[in-house]
Design an enzyme around this catalytic site. Structure first.
Site, PDB file in Angstrom:
ATOM      1  CG  HIS A   1      41.553  32.620  49.098  1.00  0.00           C
ATOM      2  ND1 HIS A   1      41.248  33.906  48.743  1.00  0.00           N
ATOM      3  CD2 HIS A   1      41.530  31.893  47.949  1.00  0.00           C
ATOM      4  CE1 HIS A   1      41.052  33.972  47.430  1.00  0.00           C
ATOM      5  NE2 HIS A   1      41.204  32.767  46.925  1.00  0.00           N
TER       6      HIS A   1
ATOM      7  CB  CYS B   1      41.434  36.361  43.777  1.00  0.00           C
ATOM      8  SG  CYS B   1      40.367  35.937  42.390  1.00  0.00           S
TER       9      CYS B   1
ATOM     10  CG  HIS C   1      36.257  34.623  45.256  1.00  0.00           C
ATOM     11  ND1 HIS C   1      36.965  35.718  45.731  1.00  0.00           N
ATOM     12  CD2 HIS C   1      37.173  33.799  44.693  1.00  0.00           C
ATOM     13  CE1 HIS C   1      38.248  35.550  45.458  1.00  0.00           C
ATOM     14  NE2 HIS C   1      38.402  34.403  44.828  1.00  0.00           N
TER      15      HIS C   1
END
Lengths: 572, 85
Positions: A287, A154, A322
């Protein structure tokens, strides 16, 4: 050298370009909703899909139906074209293209796996690997001077931006197109589901009742070049890369440490690079995935670093979901849009205060912002942080003088029993064990900790990928196991080593075909030139897996077992 | 009960890849996490899959595993009380 941003492009669940994205942000309109395009059986899970089918994307981008292309490449191409168009660049011959991804062509691999066995759709086999998605995008744009693919789960797209900045500072290229692309796939939806971190409701980052993340997809890129170049050609400067850093949490393959050590180090180093203190940061794009673990760990790191001066914070994953490997550049571009239009974006769906966590911004707020920090964290504690500046920028050092390096002997063989205990190796495949041993053997002759661990792989941890894929397909997504998913990322080896060695340094994996080793070596040399590294461990890894190799052979490709390691040190 | 305990030990060894272990190496009442066998959060997820696949028990909250996976005996008792297959 001040690094200017002269073009941005974005596509995600909240819009196909900058204009649509900005409108959704301004209206506080989330793109997360019921599954429309991904053909998964887990229809109860909300996702942040780009609201176009592959066919519609092909039509928009004028790509014929006969051409084999993954959704990751389609999304990437859309955002890349937009960024180049805004920067007014037609010729890319003096440019680097750096695009992070992990899914790559997995969305087509999972779709055509059975067809391949019957000799159908074979043209998609070569599209599987992470690097192929970057090459495909490049093929449709032009002849870049250089292209590569970092794959660190990620944090991939934010790491692309750092690599691009280092290339400019070492004068390897005049400009770079940097970011990442990632489509949704059944593979990682089932993987995250097996880790029990997907929320069946829209995600609520930093809320006391948060219960996980929603997956999203998309792509975003930015054109970066020196301020001097930008001014010379009369380009409009949208903002600056003021500082950046990557640090490893070195704690666990999927969980973040309680005190957020890696996150703290990444944010701290990024701000130090820019000589910016915590009180100067106007906004932090967290995040903030919405998992209990991430938000607690990230909050701890933010509180530790900012103390009494906690800036405005939100997680825009409440808008986009996400977007995994693309999230770093998607969120950096969102930050740039908000900086230009003078508002801090909301953290949607936050209702319940968790005493121990930071308190995010509930609604958009008008604000003039100079410095914005953007966090992006990946599996294995791969933590990256980027500091953007609206008008000031940072005069970053440049270095184009060759340096002297010492390369240790390349280690190709090691006896696993000597290096990895039975307990440690119970989640490793034989080849993983082999490469870990080779790396540890190479380190035996190096007296101090290395400053960086850099891995190079064409296909990644293929045995676990194939195992997970087969379980998923044969059980109609009902019986998958978490371990092979966790162990399937390209960056698994680099993060396992960091955890074992308690190494908090720079940690990255390149997955750009046979060029990956060269890319890893170049990364080390650039950072040594810039004084960012003194030593590094470089590892090459690939795994020959029968079923995958059979597929490759159908199109006259093959795979092989590779395990090699080398220590590079800067010669004083 | 003893039969189920032995079966569980065999399954734990297989699912969690404790290649060099036999059921006699796992103490029935010893903690599975932390001390004892030293399992971690990934193992907990694998055990949740095992409960579902082998015994038709669905644990929706990963935190619930903390209580259920205290020891092999606690796990066996929980299975006996809740199994659907």
């Amino acid at each position: 050298m001040k690094i200017a941003i002269t073009g941005i492009g974005i596509i995600s669940a909240i819009g196909r370009d900058q204009t649509e994205t900005l409108a959704s942000l301004q209206m506080e309109k989330s793109g997360i909703g019921a599954m429309q395009y991904l053909r998964s059986t887990h229809t109860d899970l909300p996702v942040g899909e780009v609201k176009f089918s592959n066919e519609e994307l092909r039509a928009l981008l004028q790509i014929p139906h006969t051409e084999a292309i993954s959704r990751t490449s389609l999304l990437g191409l859309s955002a890349a074209k937009e960024a180049l168009c805004q920067a007014n660049i037609q010729d890319v011959q003096d440019m680097a293209f750096i695009s992070g991804t992990t899914v790559g062509g997995m969305d087509t691999t999972e779709c055509y796996w059975e067809d391949w066995k019957n000799g159908q759709k074979l043209e998609y086999i070569a599209q599987h690997e992470a690097g192929a998605s970057t090459k495909k995008i490049a093929e449709h744009i032009g002849n870049f001077a250089y292209s590569t693919t970092p794959s660190t789960a990620c944090s991939s797209a934010l790491n692309s931006i750092m690599i691009g900045a280092n290339m400019l500072r070492t004068r390897k290229v005049r400009r770079a197109l940097v970011g990442g692309a990632e489509s949704l796939s059944k593979f990682h939806l089932n993987g995250f589901n097996s880790l029990m971190i997907l929320d069946a409701q829209p995600c609520r980052p930093f809320d006391a009742t948060r219960a996980g993340l929603n997956l999203g997809e998309g792509a975003a890129y930015m054109v970066i070049e020196s301020e001097e170049e930008a001014l010379e050609r009369g380009a409009n400067i949208l903002g600056y890369i003021a500082g950046y850093a990557n640090a490893c949490d070195a704690f666990h393959q999927t969980a973040s440490s309680a005190d957020g050590e890696g996150a703290f180090r990444a944010m701290d180093k990024a701000m130090q690079m820019a000589h910016v203190c915590p009180c100067q940061v106007d906004y932090l794009n967290a995040h903030g995935t919405g998992t209990p673990n991430n938000d607690a760990s990230e909050s701890a790191a933010i509180q530790r670093l900012f103390g009494e001066n906690i800036p405005k914070i939100s997680s825009t994953k409440s808008f986009t979901g996400h977007t995994t490997s693309a999230s770093g550049s998607i969120e950096a571009v969102i930050c740039l849009l908000c900086m230009q239009h003078g508002f801090v974006p909301a953290n949607l769906h936050w209702e319940h205060c968790d005493e121990n966590l930071i308190r995010p911004l509930l609604h958009n707020q008008t604000a003039e912002m100079e410095y914005v920090l953007c966090n992006s964290f990946g599996f294995g504690g791969n933590n990256s942080s980027l500091l953007l500046s609206k008008t000031v920028g940072t005069d970053l050092s440049v270095a184009d003088v060759p340096i002297l390096i010492t390369q240790s002997e390349i280690v190709l063989e090691a006896e696993p029993k000597q290096y990895v205990s039975v307990a440690e190796s119970r989640r490793m495949t034989p080849q993983t064990k082999q490469v870990l041993s080779v790396a540890l053997k190479a380190l035996e002759h190096h007296s101090t900790d290395v400053d960086a661990i850099i891995c190079a792989t064409q296909y990644g941890c293929m045995r676990n990928s194939v195992l997970f894929l087969k379980d998923m397909l044969s059980s109609n997504e009902q019986e998958v196991k978490p371990t092979p998913f966790i162990q399937s990322t390209h960056n698994t080896i680099a993060s396992m080593l960091a955890i074992k060695l308690h190494n908090h340094g720079y940690n990255i994996t390149y997955s750009h075909g046979e060029q990956s080793w060269h890319d890893a070596m170049q990364d080390v040399q650039m950072q040594m030139q810039l004084g960012m590294l003194q030593s590094a461990l470089i590892i090459a890894f690939d795994e020959k897996v029968e079923e995958w190799d059979e597929m490759l052979q159908k199109v006259s490709y093959s795979s092989q077992n590779i395990a090699k390691a080398q220590i590079i040190t800067l010669t004083k | 009960m003893e039969e189920l305990i032995l079966e569980l030990k065999q399954q734990i060894i297989e699912v969690l890849n404790f290649e060099d272990m036999t059921p006699t190496d796992i103490e029935t009442d010893a903690p599975l996490f932390g001390e004892g066998l030293g399992l971690d959060s990934i193992d907990a997820l694998e055990l949740i899959v095992l409960l579902d696949k082998g015994y038709g028990i669905k644990l929706a909250d990963p935190k619930a595993g903390k209580e259920v996976f205290k020891s092999v005996r606690v796990m066996a008792e929980y299975i006996q009380a809740n199994r659907t297959k």
